[in-house]
Write an enzyme that holds these catalytic residues in place. Structure first.
Site, PDB file in Angstrom:
ATOM      1  CD  GLU A  87      16.895  -0.050  14.050  1.00  0.00           C
ATOM      2  OE1 GLU A  87      16.187  -0.997  14.360  1.00  0.00           O
ATOM      3  OE2 GLU A  87      17.179   0.241  12.876  1.00  0.00           O
ATOM      4  CB  CYS A 100      22.350   5.546   8.285  1.00  0.00           C
ATOM      5  SG  CYS A 100      20.612   5.327   7.866  1.00  0.00           S
ATOM      6  CB  CYS A 107       7.921   5.979  10.662  1.00  0.00           C
ATOM      7  SG  CYS A 107       7.770   6.973   9.159  1.00  0.00           S
ATOM      8  CB  CYS A 111       6.553   2.293   3.887  1.00  0.00           C
ATOM      9  SG  CYS A 111       6.732   4.038   3.464  1.00  0.00           S
ATOM     10  CB  CYS A 114       9.143   0.335   6.206  1.00  0.00           C
ATOM     11  SG  CYS A 114      10.243   1.143   7.380  1.00  0.00           S
ATOM     12  CB  CYS A 328      14.399   1.127   7.698  1.00  0.00           C
ATOM     13  SG  CYS A 328      13.750   2.603   8.366  1.00  0.00           S
TER      14      CYS A 328
HETATM   15  N1  SAH Z   1      11.229   8.224   5.737  1.00  0.00           N
HETATM   16  C1  SAH Z   1      12.400   8.401   4.932  1.00  0.00           C
HETATM   17  C2  SAH Z   1      13.675   7.840   5.534  1.00  0.00           C
HETATM   18  C3  SAH Z   1      13.611   6.464   6.172  1.00  0.00           C
HETATM   19  S1  SAH Z   1      13.564   5.044   5.129  1.00  0.00           S
HETATM   20  C4  SAH Z   1      12.158   7.832   3.565  1.00  0.00           C
HETATM   21  O1  SAH Z   1      11.137   7.204   3.354  1.00  0.00           O
HETATM   22  O2  SAH Z   1      12.966   8.049   2.674  1.00  0.00           O
HETATM   23  C5  SAH Z   1      15.106   4.978   4.343  1.00  0.00           C
HETATM   24  C6  SAH Z   1      15.111   4.017   3.142  1.00  0.00           C
HETATM   25  O3  SAH Z   1      15.044   2.644   3.550  1.00  0.00           O
HETATM   26  C7  SAH Z   1      13.901   4.245   2.258  1.00  0.00           C
HETATM   27  O4  SAH Z   1      14.260   4.385   0.913  1.00  0.00           O
HETATM   28  C8  SAH Z   1      13.079   3.001   2.528  1.00  0.00           C
HETATM   29  O5  SAH Z   1      12.238   2.728   1.510  1.00  0.00           O
HETATM   30  C9  SAH Z   1      14.146   1.957   2.751  1.00  0.00           C
HETATM   31  N2  SAH Z   1      13.608   0.728   3.372  1.00  0.00           N
HETATM   32  C10 SAH Z   1      12.741   0.633   4.388  1.00  0.00           C
HETATM   33  N3  SAH Z   1      12.436  -0.656   4.662  1.00  0.00           N
HETATM   34  C11 SAH Z   1      13.117  -1.402   3.772  1.00  0.00           C
HETATM   35  C12 SAH Z   1      13.217  -2.806   3.538  1.00  0.00           C
HETATM   36  N4  SAH Z   1      12.536  -3.698   4.257  1.00  0.00           N
HETATM   37  N5  SAH Z   1      14.019  -3.227   2.527  1.00  0.00           N
HETATM   38  C13 SAH Z   1      14.731  -2.329   1.799  1.00  0.00           C
HETATM   39  N6  SAH Z   1      14.674  -1.000   1.971  1.00  0.00           N
HETATM   40  C14 SAH Z   1      13.881  -0.525   2.951  1.00  0.00           C
END
Ligand code: SAH
Length: 341
Positions: A87, A100, A107, A111, A114, A328
């Protein structure tokens, strides 16, 4: 194998033209079309002879899905020659248009909140595949890209070389020509890679996705943090700050009753004050059935107010593009579900 034009400096492009028996100035004309005008279709490059792009690739990915949300956010799902999909998102704000970009298919960081993490890592993106996202967004929206954030799918510092090469292409005045100040690299916080990035001489903004003020909670939310400590991340971020004189940002996804408590706010204040950084709060964006809940806007504001009283520069990021599945990994996930049903 064709060479990826986006990975070539203007000098390299000139040499490629000379190799073909073409005058070197064809390289400038080509760069003008691609980088200044955002044009990648050879048929539209009216002042160039046929064959000028022979042996070179510009776009190897194509758009398979597009969503536009009412607040102006455009999200594209791109497919690469091996059928993998990532994306990329354009977020307009006044004169600014922020791309972005993704750095990996999937990944490995895992997390808990995510959508991208669910299927693990499929592969790294190549430098040109990161850069193609910027061109696709420009062509799809007609907006010139002014800022780039590495906050799409994947962990940029786990695909270190391609990420740094992409940043160098973005700030190369003969290519994308962006100011490094308009580029943000967002990382889950890999201390060794942050220290290495500090030595690259790139004054980009570093954003660290902290999400928790203590290691126990952080390891629950960010399994990849198992081998690191917040202390180590803070010290690496301080190294980055000292060498680059660029402020660090902490990203903190607020999850109701998990990391939005008074105690968490107090812990975050201590960390933020040591780093003298900005804090971005993002309300958790639910993407599927899960254990997590999104805090109310009022709860996020009161968490932010607490931080402010503690002397922290903080803002609650608007969840833009919720309609466009802009969190994300959500568009890819939804698209796969649609294909599967
Ligand atoms: N791996 C990198 C970049 C990708 S995530 C990182 O971790 O920074 C980019 C941002 O989106 C991160 O701050 C992540 O925590 C956030 N993000 C991911 N899933 C999310 C969700 N379900 N709700 C809100 N923010 C989210």
């Amino acid at each position: 194998m064709n060479r990826p034009l986006l990975e070539m400096t203007l000098d390299e492009l000139r040499a490629a033209m000379t190799d073909k028996g073409l005058p070197g100035y064809r390289a400038e004309q080509l760069a003008d079309w691609v980088y200044r005008k955002g044009v990648t279709d050879p048929a539209a490059m009216s002042n160039l002879p046929a064959g000028v792009l022979e042996g070179l690739d510009i776009l190897t990915s194509h758009i398979v899905e597009r969503t536009d949300s009412p607040d102006g956010v455009t999200k594209l799902l791109l497919e690469m020659p091996d059928n993998e999909r990532v994306e990329t998102v354009l977020i307009p704000a006044g004169n600014r248009a922020t791309a972005c970009v993704s750095t990996q298919v999937g990944c490995a960081m895992g997390c808990a909140f995510c959508a991208t993490a669910r299927d693990g890592l499929r592969r790294n993106l190549r430098t040109e595949e990161i850069l193609q996202q910027v061109l696709h967004l420009r062509q799809a929206t007609g907006r010139e890209i002014t800022n780039v954030v590495f906050m799409g799918m994947g962990e940029p510092l786990a695909n270190y070389d391609a990420t740094v090469a992409a940043v160098r292409a973005l700030i190369d005045p003969e290519r994308f020509g962006l100011s490094a100040r308009r580029i943000t690299v967002s990382t889950i916080g890999l201390p060794g890679k942050i220290r290495r990035l500090a030595k690259e001489g790139l004054p980009v903004t570093l954003a660290i996705s902290l999400h928790a003020p203590n290691d126990a909670l952080r390891r629950r939310l960010v399994p990849a943090a198992k081998g690191t400590t917040i202390e180590d991340i803070v010290s690496a971020a301080q190294t980055f700050f000292r060498s680059r004189k660029r402020e660090v940002t902490i990203e903190y996804v607020l999850i109701r009753d998990v990391n939005d408590t008074k105690l968490c706010a107090e812990g975050l204040i201590r960390i933020a004050n040591r780093l003298r950084c900005n804090v971005n709060l993002i309300r958790y964006n639910p993407s599927e059935e899960g254990d997590f809940r999104r805090p109310s806007a009022a709860a996020a504001e009161s968490f932010a107010a607490r931080l402010r009283r503690g002397g922290v520069n903080v803002q609650v990021r608007r969840s833009r593009g919720l309609d466009a599945d802009a969190a994300c990994g959500q568009l890819r996930t939804r698209s796969e579900q649609k294909n599967a049903s």
